[in-house]
Design a protein around this motif. Structure first.
Motif, mmCIF file in Angstrom:
data_model
loop_
_atom_site.group_PDB
_atom_site.id
_atom_site.type_symbol
_atom_site.label_atom_id
_atom_site.label_comp_id
_atom_site.label_asym_id
_atom_site.label_seq_id
_atom_site.Cartn_x
_atom_site.Cartn_y
_atom_site.Cartn_z
ATOM 1 N N PRO A 32 0.808 -1.227 0.000
ATOM 2 C CA PRO A 32 0.000 0.000 0.000
ATOM 3 C C PRO A 32 0.839 1.274 0.000
ATOM 4 N N GLN A 33 0.449 2.217 -0.826
ATOM 5 C CA GLN A 33 1.134 3.510 -0.949
ATOM 6 C C GLN A 33 0.389 4.600 -0.197
ATOM 7 N N ALA A 34 -0.635 4.216 0.547
ATOM 8 C CA ALA A 34 -1.431 5.143 1.356
ATOM 9 C C ALA A 34 -2.135 4.290 2.406
ATOM 10 N N PRO A 35 -2.651 4.911 3.475
ATOM 11 C CA PRO A 35 -3.356 4.120 4.501
ATOM 12 C C PRO A 35 -4.465 3.255 3.902
ATOM 13 N N ILE A 36 -5.120 3.772 2.872
ATOM 14 C CA ILE A 36 -6.098 2.970 2.131
ATOM 15 C C ILE A 36 -5.612 2.863 0.695
ATOM 16 N N HIS A 37 -5.456 1.643 0.202
ATOM 17 C CA HIS A 37 -4.987 1.433 -1.177
ATOM 18 C C HIS A 37 -5.519 0.086 -1.646
ATOM 19 N N VAL A 93 1.924 -4.891 -13.549
ATOM 20 C CA VAL A 93 1.077 -6.072 -13.751
ATOM 21 C C VAL A 93 0.201 -5.797 -14.972
ATOM 22 N N PHE A 94 0.345 -6.645 -15.981
ATOM 23 C CA PHE A 94 -0.313 -6.360 -17.253
ATOM 24 C C PHE A 94 -1.691 -7.006 -17.345
ATOM 25 N N HIS A 95 -2.490 -6.622 -16.368
ATOM 26 C CA HIS A 95 -3.917 -6.953 -16.301
ATOM 27 C C HIS A 95 -4.554 -5.675 -15.765
ATOM 28 N N LEU A 96 -5.469 -5.088 -16.517
ATOM 29 C CA LEU A 96 -6.068 -3.798 -16.144
ATOM 30 C C LEU A 96 -6.460 -3.743 -14.667
ATOM 31 N N HIS A 97 -6.076 -2.670 -14.016
ATOM 32 C CA HIS A 97 -6.482 -2.464 -12.619
ATOM 33 C C HIS A 97 -6.557 -0.972 -12.341
ATOM 34 N N ILE A 98 -7.531 -0.595 -11.553
ATOM 35 C CA ILE A 98 -7.659 0.796 -11.116
ATOM 36 C C ILE A 98 -7.226 0.853 -9.658
ATOM 37 N N HIS A 99 -6.248 1.728 -9.378
ATOM 38 C CA HIS A 99 -5.818 1.967 -8.000
ATOM 39 C C HIS A 99 -6.771 2.978 -7.357
#
Ligand code: AMP
Length: 111
Positions: A32-37, A93-99
């Protein structure tokens, strides 16, 4: 196009799952790059946004609305959403993902 996310979708490796339906799955980011990720990913193996077609219109909208729903549930009112497309843009990671990131103040522009 098989990635680590294919294994998460198939239940072959564990994740901290936040949501699952027939179209997508959402889970906490392992680094995680933030408390919520968390990430919202389609079950359909799409490489990234650049690979999306008109037929993916509903799918793309669904991913955003699921991510929003989780944010509301968690009580985050300020959040950042990111899609990295391609290596130079930070995609690993080459599978679409929204952070979806929240729980701290953010800077702009991103690095
Ligand atoms: P990106 O760099 O945009 O391709 O993002 C890939 C993200 O997937 C990174 O933030 C990783 O920390 C995350 N990630 C990689 N493997 C896992 C995993 N097994 N479970 C959860 N998140 C993962």
């Amino acid at each position: 196009n098989t990635t680590i996310f294919t294994k998460i979708i198939n239940g072959e490796i564990p994740c901290e799952k936040l949501h699952e339906d027939e179209i997508c799955i959402a889970f906490n980011d392992i680094a995680p790059q933030a408390p919520i990720h968390y990430l919202v990913i389609p079950k359909k193996p799409i490489i990234n946004l650049l690979s999306c077609q008109d037929e993916d219109r509903d799918l793309l909208g669904h991913l955003l609305l699921v991510g929003k729903g989780i944010a509301i549930k968690k009580g985050i009112k300020d959040l950042r959403t990111i899609i990295n497309n391609g290596e130079e843009a930070g995609q690993t990671v080459f599978h679409l993902h929204i952070h979806f990131l929240g729980g701290r103040s953010m800077q702009w522009p991103p690095g």
